[in-house]
Design a protein around this motif. Sequence first.
Motif, PDB file in Angstrom:
ATOM      1  N   TYR A   1      17.264  30.199 -47.210  1.00  0.00           N
ATOM      2  CA  TYR A   1      18.294  29.795 -48.163  1.00  0.00           C
ATOM      3  C   TYR A   1      19.701  30.217 -47.743  1.00  0.00           C
ATOM      4  O   TYR A   1      20.664  29.482 -47.935  1.00  0.00           O
ATOM      5  CB  TYR A   1      17.959  30.359 -49.553  1.00  0.00           C
TER       6      TYR A   1
ATOM      7  N   LYS B   1      29.087  26.300 -48.106  1.00  0.00           N
ATOM      8  CA  LYS B   1      29.315  26.177 -46.660  1.00  0.00           C
ATOM      9  C   LYS B   1      29.334  24.717 -46.214  1.00  0.00           C
ATOM     10  O   LYS B   1      30.237  24.285 -45.499  1.00  0.00           O
ATOM     11  CB  LYS B   1      28.222  26.936 -45.895  1.00  0.00           C
ATOM     12  N   THR B   2      28.341  23.943 -46.630  1.00  0.00           N
ATOM     13  CA  THR B   2      28.299  22.547 -46.185  1.00  0.00           C
ATOM     14  C   THR B   2      29.397  21.714 -46.849  1.00  0.00           C
ATOM     15  O   THR B   2      29.934  20.791 -46.235  1.00  0.00           O
ATOM     16  CB  THR B   2      26.911  21.918 -46.433  1.00  0.00           C
TER      17      THR B   2
ATOM     18  N   THR C   1      24.849  17.909 -50.530  1.00  0.00           N
ATOM     19  CA  THR C   1      23.394  17.943 -50.407  1.00  0.00           C
ATOM     20  C   THR C   1      22.957  18.774 -49.198  1.00  0.00           C
ATOM     21  O   THR C   1      21.855  18.600 -48.690  1.00  0.00           O
ATOM     22  CB  THR C   1      22.827  16.515 -50.308  1.00  0.00           C
ATOM     23  N   ARG C   2      23.817  19.663 -48.736  1.00  0.00           N
ATOM     24  CA  ARG C   2      23.539  20.612 -47.655  1.00  0.00           C
ATOM     25  C   ARG C   2      23.142  19.881 -46.367  1.00  0.00           C
ATOM     26  O   ARG C   2      22.214  20.271 -45.683  1.00  0.00           O
ATOM     27  CB  ARG C   2      22.436  21.611 -48.053  1.00  0.00           C
ATOM     28  N   ARG C   3      23.868  18.822 -46.053  1.00  0.00           N
ATOM     29  CA  ARG C   3      23.594  18.085 -44.828  1.00  0.00           C
ATOM     30  C   ARG C   3      24.777  18.184 -43.873  1.00  0.00           C
ATOM     31  O   ARG C   3      25.876  18.544 -44.263  1.00  0.00           O
ATOM     32  CB  ARG C   3      23.310  16.608 -45.142  1.00  0.00           C
TER      33      ARG C   3
ATOM     34  N   MET D   1      22.342  29.860 -42.204  1.00  0.00           N
ATOM     35  CA  MET D   1      22.665  28.556 -41.645  1.00  0.00           C
ATOM     36  C   MET D   1      22.491  28.590 -40.134  1.00  0.00           C
ATOM     37  O   MET D   1      22.823  29.593 -39.490  1.00  0.00           O
ATOM     38  CB  MET D   1      24.111  28.202 -41.992  1.00  0.00           C
TER      39      MET D   1
ATOM     40  N   PRO E   1      24.903  28.374 -50.062  1.00  0.00           N
ATOM     41  CA  PRO E   1      24.715  27.402 -48.973  1.00  0.00           C
ATOM     42  C   PRO E   1      25.473  26.097 -49.198  1.00  0.00           C
ATOM     43  O   PRO E   1      25.965  25.491 -48.243  1.00  0.00           O
ATOM     44  CB  PRO E   1      23.197  27.183 -48.943  1.00  0.00           C
ATOM     45  N   PHE E   2      25.569  25.688 -50.459  1.00  0.00           N
ATOM     46  CA  PHE E   2      26.308  24.456 -50.758  1.00  0.00           C
ATOM     47  C   PHE E   2      27.785  24.626 -50.428  1.00  0.00           C
ATOM     48  O   PHE E   2      28.432  23.709 -49.926  1.00  0.00           O
ATOM     49  CB  PHE E   2      26.124  24.074 -52.229  1.00  0.00           C
TER      50      PHE E   2
ATOM     51  N   PHE F   1      19.496  24.983 -42.615  1.00  0.00           N
ATOM     52  CA  PHE F   1      19.309  26.378 -43.022  1.00  0.00           C
ATOM     53  C   PHE F   1      17.920  26.853 -42.619  1.00  0.00           C
ATOM     54  O   PHE F   1      16.925  26.197 -42.907  1.00  0.00           O
ATOM     55  CB  PHE F   1      19.502  26.515 -44.537  1.00  0.00           C
TER      56      PHE F   1
END
Length: 135
Positions: A33, A109-110, A18-20, A36, A106-107, A30
């Motif tokens: 989008y 990466k997290t 959940t990109r946290r 980061m 982005p997902f 971020f």
Amino acid sequence: MSDRPGESRGKVMWWGFTRRCARCGSGHLFRHYFAMVPDCPRCGLHFEREQGYFAGALAINIMATGGLFAVSFVIALALTIPDIPVVPLLVILIPIALFGPIVFYPFSKTIWIAVDRGFLQRLDPSERADERFGP
Ligand SMILES: [Zn+2]
């Protein structure tokens, strides 16, 4: 695994998906989008631990989007064989191959940070240099 008790691998992985932040669960990682922030705005975790750190995110992105492409392709073939609709299949599958990695970037990466903290760093506690200077 986080340094706090009670934060399970599942929770850390959920934060990744959940990109946290994989340490505190904070959002807002971020600027837009694709950009980061270098450090978590809440706990100060520095994300890029070393040069080339995000090669793991690249691998996750390739596996996820390549896997989605392959599974979609096989399901479509299995459902339509022997009269495979080539053009409609290409209309669906080519955008997956082109835009999947961009959307998933982005997902990836997290998720990579969560995998690294949840599974890999546990193997070698001396690698957790970021913890020594964290708040
Ligand atoms: Zn954090």
